[in-house]
Design a protein around this motif. Structure first.
Motif, PDB file in Angstrom:
ATOM      1  N   MET A 105       0.801  -1.234   0.000  1.00 20.21           N
ATOM      2  CA  MET A 105       0.000   0.000   0.000  1.00 20.21           C
ATOM      3  C   MET A 105       0.832   1.282   0.000  1.00 20.21           C
ATOM      4  O   MET A 105       0.291   2.366  -0.151  1.00 20.21           O
TER       5      MET A 105
ATOM      6  N   TRP B 169     -18.304  -4.674   2.690  1.00 21.46           N
ATOM      7  CA  TRP B 169     -17.346  -3.659   2.211  1.00 21.46           C
ATOM      8  C   TRP B 169     -17.419  -3.551   0.688  1.00 21.46           C
ATOM      9  O   TRP B 169     -17.349  -2.463   0.118  1.00 21.46           O
TER      10      TRP B 169
ATOM     11  N   SER C 271     -18.139  -0.087  -1.267  1.00 24.70           N
ATOM     12  CA  SER C 271     -17.202   0.394  -2.277  1.00 24.70           C
ATOM     13  C   SER C 271     -17.918   0.567  -3.615  1.00 24.70           C
ATOM     14  O   SER C 271     -17.712   1.541  -4.339  1.00 24.70           O
TER      15      SER C 271
ATOM     16  N   ASP D 159     -19.931   3.635  -3.873  1.00 20.35           N
ATOM     17  CA  ASP D 159     -19.105   4.828  -4.037  1.00 20.35           C
ATOM     18  C   ASP D 159     -18.357   4.838  -5.365  1.00 20.35           C
ATOM     19  O   ASP D 159     -17.522   5.696  -5.588  1.00 20.35           O
ATOM     20  N   GLY D 160     -18.578   3.872  -6.218  1.00 18.82           N
ATOM     21  CA  GLY D 160     -17.864   3.838  -7.490  1.00 18.82           C
ATOM     22  C   GLY D 160     -17.825   2.434  -8.054  1.00 18.82           C
ATOM     23  O   GLY D 160     -18.722   2.006  -8.764  1.00 18.82           O
TER      24      GLY D 160
ATOM     25  N   SER E 289     -13.924  -2.245  -5.311  1.00 21.13           N
ATOM     26  CA  SER E 289     -12.462  -2.225  -5.337  1.00 21.13           C
ATOM     27  C   SER E 289     -11.851  -3.477  -4.706  1.00 21.13           C
ATOM     28  O   SER E 289     -12.310  -3.959  -3.660  1.00 21.13           O
TER      29      SER E 289
ATOM     30  N   LEU F  32      -8.805  -3.715  -3.415  1.00 22.42           N
ATOM     31  CA  LEU F  32      -8.171  -3.298  -2.163  1.00 22.42           C
ATOM     32  C   LEU F  32      -9.225  -3.148  -1.069  1.00 22.42           C
ATOM     33  O   LEU F  32      -8.996  -3.503   0.090  1.00 22.42           O
ATOM     34  N   GLY F  33     -10.396  -2.631  -1.454  1.00 23.94           N
ATOM     35  CA  GLY F  33     -11.498  -2.462  -0.507  1.00 23.94           C
ATOM     36  C   GLY F  33     -11.993  -3.801   0.029  1.00 23.94           C
ATOM     37  O   GLY F  33     -12.170  -3.965   1.237  1.00 23.94           O
TER      38      GLY F  33
ATOM     39  N   THR G 150      -9.521  -5.249   2.381  1.00 20.04           N
ATOM     40  CA  THR G 150      -9.554  -4.493   3.632  1.00 20.04           C
ATOM     41  C   THR G 150     -10.749  -4.911   4.483  1.00 20.04           C
ATOM     42  O   THR G 150     -10.633  -5.117   5.695  1.00 20.04           O
TER      43      THR G 150
ATOM     44  N   TYR H 296     -15.370   1.542   7.530  1.00 21.81           N
ATOM     45  CA  TYR H 296     -15.388   2.260   6.244  1.00 21.81           C
ATOM     46  C   TYR H 296     -15.585   3.753   6.465  1.00 21.81           C
ATOM     47  O   TYR H 296     -14.832   4.584   5.948  1.00 21.81           O
TER      48      TYR H 296
ATOM     49  N   MET I 256     -12.717   5.489   8.248  1.00 23.42           N
ATOM     50  CA  MET I 256     -11.653   5.804   7.290  1.00 23.42           C
ATOM     51  C   MET I 256     -11.950   7.103   6.545  1.00 23.42           C
ATOM     52  O   MET I 256     -11.075   7.951   6.371  1.00 23.42           O
ATOM     53  N   ARG I 257     -13.207   7.228   6.119  1.00 21.89           N
ATOM     54  CA  ARG I 257     -13.611   8.445   5.401  1.00 21.89           C
ATOM     55  C   ARG I 257     -13.496   9.663   6.321  1.00 21.89           C
ATOM     56  O   ARG I 257     -13.051  10.735   5.921  1.00 21.89           O
TER      57      ARG I 257
ATOM     58  N   LEU J  75      -2.056   3.995   7.015  1.00 20.54           N
ATOM     59  CA  LEU J  75      -2.665   2.759   6.522  1.00 20.54           C
ATOM     60  C   LEU J  75      -3.897   2.364   7.354  1.00 20.54           C
ATOM     61  O   LEU J  75      -4.334   1.217   7.334  1.00 20.54           O
TER      62      LEU J  75
ATOM     63  N   CYS K 227      -9.281   0.387  10.936  1.00 21.86           N
ATOM     64  CA  CYS K 227      -9.424  -1.060  10.696  1.00 21.86           C
ATOM     65  C   CYS K 227      -9.422  -1.856  11.996  1.00 21.86           C
ATOM     66  O   CYS K 227     -10.254  -2.726  12.197  1.00 21.86           O
TER      67      CYS K 227
END
Lengths: 128, 408
Positions: free
Chosen positions: B34, B249, B253, B256-257, B260, B262-263, B266, B299, B302-303, B314, B319
């Motif tokens: 990362m 998750w 994710s 929001d788009g 992911s 990575l998401g 995580t 989540y 993190m935001r 990280l 997390c």
């Protein structure tokens, strides 16, 4: 007159452009992996939680040096092969070159640019 | 009753010991992928070094401070210094059927990975020498006492009846809130918030997350300290929580788009961290709730962290700290003695008092870990300095701290 063509194209178009140039007899080229952006300014990627903007995108730069009599044919081939119609297709830069010397034969200028079977031989142009 | 070594239990905990050891390299990969490419080796080293550092500290005196004869519930005595008397004979205070040496080795792996978790807060800018000193102090002054309070015979939180099966407080809340404190002291990376800091190798991170999941079976199911039904239940709740959190998750994710990679990886780790304190006390169905709630909590934490422009790089706090705080509360809600007769009932099984103990333990851990780390980091920052120079940071820690490059 010798010209240099620097074409910034999509990564996935590199083989199409190489083939299109070979098709018309333009053999020699170099490619570079470059990063950058144009007016569009990059793309959005998805991270761990939400999105972020990345503005330096990977592109391929194709460099060719050729006689100016072959310039338009080369540009034409690149335009056709690198086109998708979406933003990010890239740009072509053309500039003059002062001199070219082929190391093996020490030929200079236009002569150094000619190969058996290339675009000049097809046009029946012979070495000066 | 004579303590009899059980071959099945011993074999199982030997395996679990190796599984938990694997989590530290896995974490190194999870973090290493990362960061930016100029800091990969540095980030790997920050985790790996704990296998060496704590591997020595734990035998020398760490185990004794954590599990030695209790001094008024606050710290272990010095009776196990140098693993004195820690051998093939079981210690009935901790495990009646496996050698105490194995219990101590299994606990060592927890002591190794916990400070490694914190490193996610300060990657790409920490000065290696200061980091080593901090780590040794943190392990000795934060981890060992906390471990004693919660798991040591006579530890004051243990005496209160706190339910922390595999380290929600000792490992994850402690690491998460220490990470938050350290990030506040060391400050953001150069260019944080203005230039994008893209992960150099997401496949490495995904591989790390997968190996963490594998290792977590040893972490949670091994915490039963026996090859029995409680271990099997812990393995099931661990898997179920990770699976649920990964799915939730993915949806967050996607909303929001895109979903992911990575998401998703995580989310799985968040599910694992969340269920850790509750894994040996709740049913698999309850662990589904644990994972489903943990994902949005972490989540949006993190935001929130990102909006506050805090470079806890990280997301150890979001997390591990947040997920495991929820896991502690969840243990107070869903615990049932039908799963583990050595445990207790939670709110939903007629024991509302348990939830108070859980929250108290979580808050005590947060306060202790955060304030101790803050003081240690401030003191080191004022004396030998926590950060590399701006030039060294620009060049990258692989070259400037270690004289190596990941890729040539």
């Amino acid at each position: 007159m010798l010209k240099k063509v620097e074409a910034i194209i999509r990564e996935d178009k590199v083989n199409d452009v190489k083939d299109a140039l070979a098709e018309i007899g333009i053999m020699g080229l170099n490619i570079f992996e470059v990063r950058g952006h144009g007016r569009q300014g990059g793309i959005q990627l998805v991270g761990r939680a939400g999105t972020y903007q990345v503005n330096m995108l990977p592109k391929i730069q194709v460099n060719i040096v050729l006689s100016d009599r072959n310039l338009e044919a080369a540009i034409d081939a690149i335009l056709k092969a690198a086109f998708t119609g979406e933003p990010g297709d890239g740009l072509i830069f053309v500039s003059p070159i002062d001199e070219v010397i082929r190391i093996r034969t020490r030929e200079r200028g236009q002569d150094a640019m000619m190969y058996p079977g290339d675009i000049d031989e097809r046009k029946k142009v012979s070495k000066g | 009753m004579v303590n009899q070594i059980n071959a099945g239990d011993t074999a199982w905990i030997l395996v679990c010991c190796s599984l938990v050891l694997l989590m530290t390299p896995a974490l190194a990969m999870f973090y290493g992928g990362m960061v930016r490419r100029k800091n990969v080796l540095s980030t790997l080293t920050l985790s790996y070094i704990f296998m060496a550092l704590i591997g020595v500290q734990w035998v020398a005196f760490g185990y004794s401070l954590a599990f030695g004869t209790s001094i008024h519930g606050w710290i272990g005595g010095l009776n196990f210094i140098g693993f004195h008397g820690v051998d093939a004979v079981p210690n009935p205070d901790y495990s009646k059927t496996i050698p105490q040496g194995l219990f101590a080795a299994f606990q060592m792996m927890f002591a190794v990975i916990t400070p490694a978790l914190i490193t996610g807060a300060f990657v790409e800018r920490v000065r290696f020498k200061s980091f080593l000193l901090f780590s040794l102090l943190w392990a000795t002054l934060v981890y060992d006492p906390l471990c004693h309070w919660v798991w040591g015979q006579g530890g004051w939180l243990k005496n209160l009846g706190v339910l922390d099966f595999a380290g929600g407080t000792v490992v994850h809340i402690a690491a998460g809130f220490s990470a938050l404190a350290f990030a506040l002291v060391i400050g953001p990376r150069k260019g944080f918030g203005t230039s994008p800091m893209e992960p150099n190798n997401i496949p490495l991170t995904v591989l790390g997350a997968g190996l963490l999941w594998v290792g977590w079976f040893g972490f949670n199911a091994g915490s039963a300290l026996a090859a029995n039904g409680v271990a099997v239940n812990a393995l099931l709740t661990t898997n179920t929580s990770a699976a649920t959190a990964g799915l939730v998750w993915m949806v967050l994710s996607w909303l929001d788009g895109r979903p992911s990679t990575l998401g998703i990886a995580t989310g799985m780790v968040v599910g694992l961290a969340a269920v850790t304190p509750a894994s040996g006390f709740i049913t698999p169905m309850a662990s589904m709730v644990v994972g489903a709630v943990a994902a949005p909590l972490s989540y949006y934490a993190m935001r929130f962290r990102d909006r506050r422009k805090l470079d806890e790089s990280l997301d150890v706090w979001a997390c591990h700290g947040i997920a495991s705080t929820w896991g502690m509360i969840a243990a107070g809600l869903f615990a049932t003695v039908s799963v583990n007769s050595d445990g207790a009932n939670g709110l939903f099984f007629g024991n509302p008092g348990q939830i108070g103990i859980q929250i108290l333990a979580a808050i005590v851990t947060m306060g202790f870990a955060f304030s101790m780390t803050y003081v240690l980091a401030k003191a080191l920052n004022a004396s030998i300095g926590l950060r590399v120079s701006p030039m060294e940071e620009e060049v990258g820690l692989d070259i400037s701290s270690h004289g190596e490059r990941s890729y040539s």
